[in-house]
Each structure stands twice: as structure tokens, then as C-alpha cells.
Design a protein around this motif. Structure first.
Motif, PDB file in Angstrom:
ATOM      1  N   GLU A  83     -65.302 -28.515  34.254  1.00 10.68           N
ATOM      2  CA  GLU A  83     -65.221 -29.760  33.489  1.00 10.68           C
ATOM      3  C   GLU A  83     -64.207 -29.606  32.369  1.00 10.68           C
ATOM      4  O   GLU A  83     -64.243 -28.627  31.617  1.00 10.68           O
ATOM      5  N   SER A  84     -63.334 -30.611  32.265  1.00 12.04           N
ATOM      6  CA  SER A  84     -62.273 -30.611  31.263  1.00 12.04           C
ATOM      7  C   SER A  84     -62.484 -31.795  30.327  1.00 12.04           C
ATOM      8  O   SER A  84     -62.843 -32.883  30.775  1.00 12.04           O
ATOM      9  N   LYS A  85     -62.264 -31.579  29.038  1.00  8.99           N
ATOM     10  CA  LYS A  85     -62.359 -32.682  28.072  1.00  8.99           C
ATOM     11  C   LYS A  85     -61.012 -33.381  27.989  1.00  8.99           C
ATOM     12  O   LYS A  85     -59.965 -32.744  27.888  1.00  8.99           O
ATOM     13  N   THR A  86     -61.073 -34.707  27.994  1.00  8.06           N
ATOM     14  CA  THR A  86     -59.851 -35.500  27.877  1.00  8.06           C
ATOM     15  C   THR A  86     -59.572 -35.791  26.409  1.00  8.06           C
ATOM     16  O   THR A  86     -60.394 -35.503  25.539  1.00  8.06           O
ATOM     17  N   ALA A  87     -58.422 -36.396  26.138  1.00 11.81           N
ATOM     18  CA  ALA A  87     -58.045 -36.727  24.751  1.00 11.81           C
ATOM     19  C   ALA A  87     -59.024 -37.706  24.126  1.00 11.81           C
ATOM     20  O   ALA A  87     -59.251 -37.695  22.922  1.00 11.81           O
ATOM     21  N   SER A  88     -59.643 -38.568  24.957  1.00 12.22           N
ATOM     22  CA  SER A  88     -60.595 -39.545  24.424  1.00 12.22           C
ATOM     23  C   SER A  88     -61.975 -38.935  24.153  1.00 12.22           C
ATOM     24  O   SER A  88     -62.843 -39.604  23.616  1.00 12.22           O
ATOM     25  N   GLY A  89     -62.170 -37.669  24.544  1.00 17.06           N
ATOM     26  CA  GLY A  89     -63.450 -37.005  24.303  1.00 17.06           C
ATOM     27  C   GLY A  89     -64.396 -37.031  25.482  1.00 17.06           C
ATOM     28  O   GLY A  89     -65.439 -36.386  25.465  1.00 17.06           O
ATOM     29  N   SER A  90     -64.047 -37.770  26.543  1.00 21.88           N
ATOM     30  CA  SER A  90     -64.893 -37.769  27.738  1.00 21.88           C
ATOM     31  C   SER A  90     -64.572 -36.532  28.587  1.00 21.88           C
ATOM     32  O   SER A  90     -63.582 -35.839  28.338  1.00 21.88           O
ATOM     33  N   VAL A 117     -54.623 -21.939  35.784  1.00 22.70           N
ATOM     34  CA  VAL A 117     -54.814 -22.277  34.370  1.00 22.70           C
ATOM     35  C   VAL A 117     -55.773 -23.454  34.254  1.00 22.70           C
ATOM     36  O   VAL A 117     -55.565 -24.497  34.870  1.00 22.70           O
ATOM     37  N   PHE A 118     -56.838 -23.253  33.497  1.00 24.58           N
ATOM     38  CA  PHE A 118     -57.801 -24.310  33.189  1.00 24.58           C
ATOM     39  C   PHE A 118     -57.391 -24.925  31.857  1.00 24.58           C
ATOM     40  O   PHE A 118     -57.144 -24.206  30.890  1.00 24.58           O
ATOM     41  N   THR A 119     -57.337 -26.257  31.777  1.00 30.12           N
ATOM     42  CA  THR A 119     -56.978 -26.926  30.533  1.00 30.12           C
ATOM     43  C   THR A 119     -58.149 -27.770  30.047  1.00 30.12           C
ATOM     44  O   THR A 119     -58.990 -28.198  30.842  1.00 30.12           O
ATOM     45  N   GLY A 120     -58.201 -27.992  28.739  1.00 24.87           N
ATOM     46  CA  GLY A 120     -59.240 -28.832  28.145  1.00 24.87           C
ATOM     47  C   GLY A 120     -60.635 -28.251  28.264  1.00 24.87           C
ATOM     48  O   GLY A 120     -61.609 -28.996  28.365  1.00 24.87           O
ATOM     49  N   ILE A 121     -60.752 -26.915  28.228  1.00 24.20           N
ATOM     50  CA  ILE A 121     -62.080 -26.312  28.418  1.00 24.20           C
ATOM     51  C   ILE A 121     -62.940 -26.416  27.161  1.00 24.20           C
ATOM     52  O   ILE A 121     -64.156 -26.347  27.243  1.00 24.20           O
ATOM     53  N   ASP A 122     -62.334 -26.568  26.007  1.00 25.50           N
ATOM     54  CA  ASP A 122     -63.044 -26.782  24.742  1.00 25.50           C
ATOM     55  C   ASP A 122     -64.204 -25.802  24.554  1.00 25.50           C
ATOM     56  O   ASP A 122     -65.367 -26.176  24.471  1.00 25.50           O
ATOM     57  N   THR A 123     -63.881 -24.534  24.496  1.00 24.05           N
ATOM     58  CA  THR A 123     -64.879 -23.484  24.297  1.00 24.05           C
ATOM     59  C   THR A 123     -64.284 -22.412  23.406  1.00 24.05           C
ATOM     60  O   THR A 123     -63.121 -22.485  23.036  1.00 24.05           O
ATOM     61  N   LYS A 124     -65.082 -21.436  23.045  1.00 22.90           N
ATOM     62  CA  LYS A 124     -64.604 -20.364  22.164  1.00 22.90           C
ATOM     63  C   LYS A 124     -64.658 -19.034  22.895  1.00 22.90           C
ATOM     64  O   LYS A 124     -65.545 -18.816  23.709  1.00 22.90           O
TER      65      LYS A 124
END
Length: 194
Positions: A83-90, A117-124
Motif C-alpha cells: 500500500e502506497s500513500k498518495t499526495a492527497s493522503g489516501s 523500488v517502493f514509493t509512498g510507503i510512509d514508514t520509519k
């Protein structure tokens, strides 16, 4: 004397049972299956996923480092989903398909192989990131893949490399300097007529 001998035998038997009976009461750690590296493993049907990990500098873009083994004879198309986060947050599901021939081993993300390459993973870094692996009609497996930051020397070279820019760079074209000068012999001017 007999009581001392009997007491010694009882004490020795108790010590012997106390020191060896622990294997009867507790499970042996050496019998547990585990991943002996920083990555995790999974098996889906005839496909084995080995040493899967994500390497990221910023927690937004990561290189998926993994080896995939097709233990069967049939060719398969393995789907890797996250799952990738989009610019809108969804969030949106991103699928990558990998072709594996029968008996083939493919590695991604090492220094001499291509990166996934995975993008928009929003993790640490330090977290576990869910990655789903599946092929055909088989039930897939959701792995919790560790996210590492590349601080260890071998992993520093495996971080995601920037995608090539599609914006063309301006090219330098020579501009004319001054006026052209004629070359060769001068053309004679016409003589005045009488």
C-alpha cells in the motif's frame, strides 16, 4: 553407613534429573525455524521468498531487497503488493509482477541486480512494513518486512537510487561570433568602361 550411601544415591539421582529434565519440560530453541538474517522468509506454493527487507533513507521510498526461488517446474508470475500513500493522503495498492521460470532464482536489490523500488510507503526505519506475495489462484502470504536505513556498511550501497529525470537538459549550441570573413582570392572588381 547404609543411610549415607542411600542418601548420596538419592541426591545424585535428584541432581541428575534436575539438570537433564529441562529438555523434557521446555521446547528446544534449536528446533525452531527462524530467519538467520535481517530479512524475513515466506513460502507460497512452490515459490520461496528469502531474506526480504526494505532499505530506505527517508521512510518514503525504499528498495525491496529479496530473493525468489521457484521450486516447481512450471513458470509462474508472482505478484508483489503493497500500500502506497498518495499526495492527497489516501492509500492505493501497488502491484509488481515478477516472472519466474521453473527452477529459477531471481534476486532484486543487490549491487548487481535491478531494484524494485517502493514509493509512498510512509514508514520509519526500524518498523515492519506489510508486503503481500501471491501467484495463480493460491492463497498468498502477507509478510511483515523489516525497514532498514542503510546505516550498516553492506546495506548503504543498496539504498534506492534516484529515478532518472525525464526533463531534457538544455544543450549548448554555438552562437556565431562576428561576421564571416571570405576565404580564397578576392574577386576582381569590374573596370570602368570608357
Amino acid at each position: 553407613m547404609r543411610t549415607r550411601t542411600a542418601a548420596s544415591v538419592v541426591v545424585a539421582a535428584t541432581l541428575l534429573l534436575a539438570t537433564t529434565a529441562c529438555t523434557f519440560l521446555t521446547p528446544q530453541s534449536t528446533l525452531k525455524v527462524y530467519s538467520p538474517s535481517d530479512g524475513v522468509d515466506a513460502t507460497v506454493g512452490q515459490v520461496e521468498i528469502r531474506n526480504a527487507m526494505l532499505l530506505s533513507k527517508d521512510g518514503q521510498e525504499a528498495s525491496f531487497v529479496v530473493s525468489m526461488v521457484n521450486d516447481g517446474q512450471k513458470d509462474t508470475t508472482v505478484r508483489i503488493q503493497y500500500e502506497s500513500k498518495t499526495a492527497s493522503g489516501s492509500t492505493r495498492k501497488v502491484n509488481t509482477n515478477v516472472q519466474l521460470a521453473g527452477g529459477e532464482v531471481k534476486t532484486f536489490g543487490s549491487s548487481d541486480t535491478r531494484q524494485l523500488v517502493f514509493t509512498g510507503i510512509d514508514t520509519k526505519p526500524g518498523a515492519l512494513f506489510p508486503v503481500f506475495v501471491q501467484y495463480g489462484s493460491l492463497t498468498g502470504d502477507q509478510m511483515l518486512v523489516p525497514v532498514l536505513n542503510g546505516a550498516l556498511a553492506p546495506y548503504g550501497k543498496l539504498l534506492p537510487t534516484p529515478s532518472p529525470s525525464l526533463t531534457p537538459s538544455p544543450s549548448l549550441t554555438p552562437s556565431p561570433s562576428g561576421s564571416p570573413t571570405p576565404s580564397g582570392s578576392p574577386t576582381p572588381s569590374p573596370s570602368p568602361s570608357n
